[in-house]
Each structure stands twice: as C-alpha cells, then as structure tokens.
Design a protein around this motif. Sequence first.
Motif, PDB file in Angstrom:
ATOM      1  N   ALA A  41     -17.361  -2.784   9.325  1.00  0.00           N
ATOM      2  CA  ALA A  41     -16.043  -2.340   9.790  1.00  0.00           C
ATOM      3  C   ALA A  41     -15.982  -2.362  11.316  1.00  0.00           C
ATOM      4  CB  ALA A  41     -15.736  -0.940   9.272  1.00  0.00           C
ATOM      5  N   THR A  86      -9.145   5.999   0.492  1.00  0.00           N
ATOM      6  CA  THR A  86      -9.341   5.058  -0.599  1.00  0.00           C
ATOM      7  C   THR A  86     -10.790   5.124  -1.068  1.00  0.00           C
ATOM      8  OG1 THR A  86      -7.669   3.626   0.355  1.00  0.00           O
ATOM      9  CG2 THR A  86      -9.117   2.646  -1.292  1.00  0.00           C
ATOM     10  N   ASP A  87     -11.007   5.355  -2.341  1.00  0.00           N
ATOM     11  CA  ASP A  87     -12.349   5.494  -2.896  1.00  0.00           C
ATOM     12  C   ASP A  87     -12.807   4.158  -3.490  1.00  0.00           C
ATOM     13  OD1 ASP A  87     -14.709   6.688  -3.725  1.00  0.00           O
ATOM     14  OD2 ASP A  87     -13.859   7.301  -5.649  1.00  0.00           O
ATOM     15  N   VAL A  88     -13.620   3.415  -2.721  1.00  0.00           N
ATOM     16  CA  VAL A  88     -14.125   2.120  -3.173  1.00  0.00           C
ATOM     17  C   VAL A  88     -15.604   2.008  -2.856  1.00  0.00           C
ATOM     18  CG1 VAL A  88     -11.906   0.949  -2.937  1.00  0.00           C
ATOM     19  CG2 VAL A  88     -13.471   1.005  -1.014  1.00  0.00           C
ATOM     20  N   CYS A  99     -15.099  -2.168   0.025  1.00  0.00           N
ATOM     21  CA  CYS A  99     -14.693  -1.657   1.333  1.00  0.00           C
ATOM     22  C   CYS A  99     -14.791  -2.761   2.384  1.00  0.00           C
ATOM     23  CB  CYS A  99     -15.556  -0.467   1.734  1.00  0.00           C
ATOM     24  SG  CYS A  99     -15.119   0.237   3.333  1.00  0.00           S
ATOM     25  N   GLU A 100     -15.893  -3.498   2.386  1.00  0.00           N
ATOM     26  CA  GLU A 100     -16.058  -4.589   3.347  1.00  0.00           C
ATOM     27  C   GLU A 100     -14.958  -5.636   3.171  1.00  0.00           C
ATOM     28  OE1 GLU A 100     -19.012  -8.269   4.443  1.00  0.00           O
ATOM     29  OE2 GLU A 100     -19.888  -6.545   3.424  1.00  0.00           O
ATOM     30  N   TYR A 143     -12.011  -5.195   1.917  1.00  0.00           N
ATOM     31  CA  TYR A 143     -10.754  -4.595   2.329  1.00  0.00           C
ATOM     32  C   TYR A 143     -10.618  -4.602   3.859  1.00  0.00           C
ATOM     33  CZ  TYR A 143      -7.086  -1.252   3.157  1.00  0.00           C
ATOM     34  OH  TYR A 143      -5.943  -0.662   3.610  1.00  0.00           O
TER      35      TYR A 143
END
Length: 100
Positions: free
Chosen positions: A7, A36-38, A43-44, A46
């Motif tokens: 990120a 957001t729960d991922v 996550c990467e 996104y």
Amino acid sequence: WRSTSRALEALEAVADATRGAGFWPLVRALDADADTDVDADACEAYVRARARAFVPSAAAARVMELAMGARAYSPRLEAFRAMGDAATRDGTGGDDARVA
C-alpha cells in the motif's frame, strides 16, 4: 531490509506519477474504505486498483504497475523508515518523535 508495505509502495507510485498531487487524495480514498474486511491478497489488489484510478493516463498506470511489480519503491520506503528510526533514536526528530 524488511519487507515494505504494498500500500505504501502504491502511494509512492501515485505521488511520482502525479508529481505529488495524487498522494493525499489516494490516502483519503483508502482511509474511507479502511473498514473493509479482506485478506492480504485482496487488499493488495484493491489498493492497486484504487491507485490506478489516481494516475493521469493508461500509460502511466502501466508504468506504475511495472514499477510496483519490480518493487521499485521499496528501497525509498526503507530509506524513509531508516531515517525516521535514526531521528527517533538520536532525538533529532523533535519532541513528537522521541520515544519515552
């Protein structure tokens, strides 16, 4: 060196591609979605997708993806981390940076 955050690498890439103008808008966009729960892979993906939306062109997005894939921003981030650690240890980081 230690692994750097994908990120943070995306933020650095957007900052480079937009001459700094996209950094804080991307931070705000990611912060708005922080609940957001991922998992880590999702996550990467996104973060990378959000980052692509902040660069000025499709060509710039491709260059950014290439640089991120090569981890081109990792050395810069590690240098920032090392400077922050050193400033905290020797007291040159100001009152807010000192560790009690």
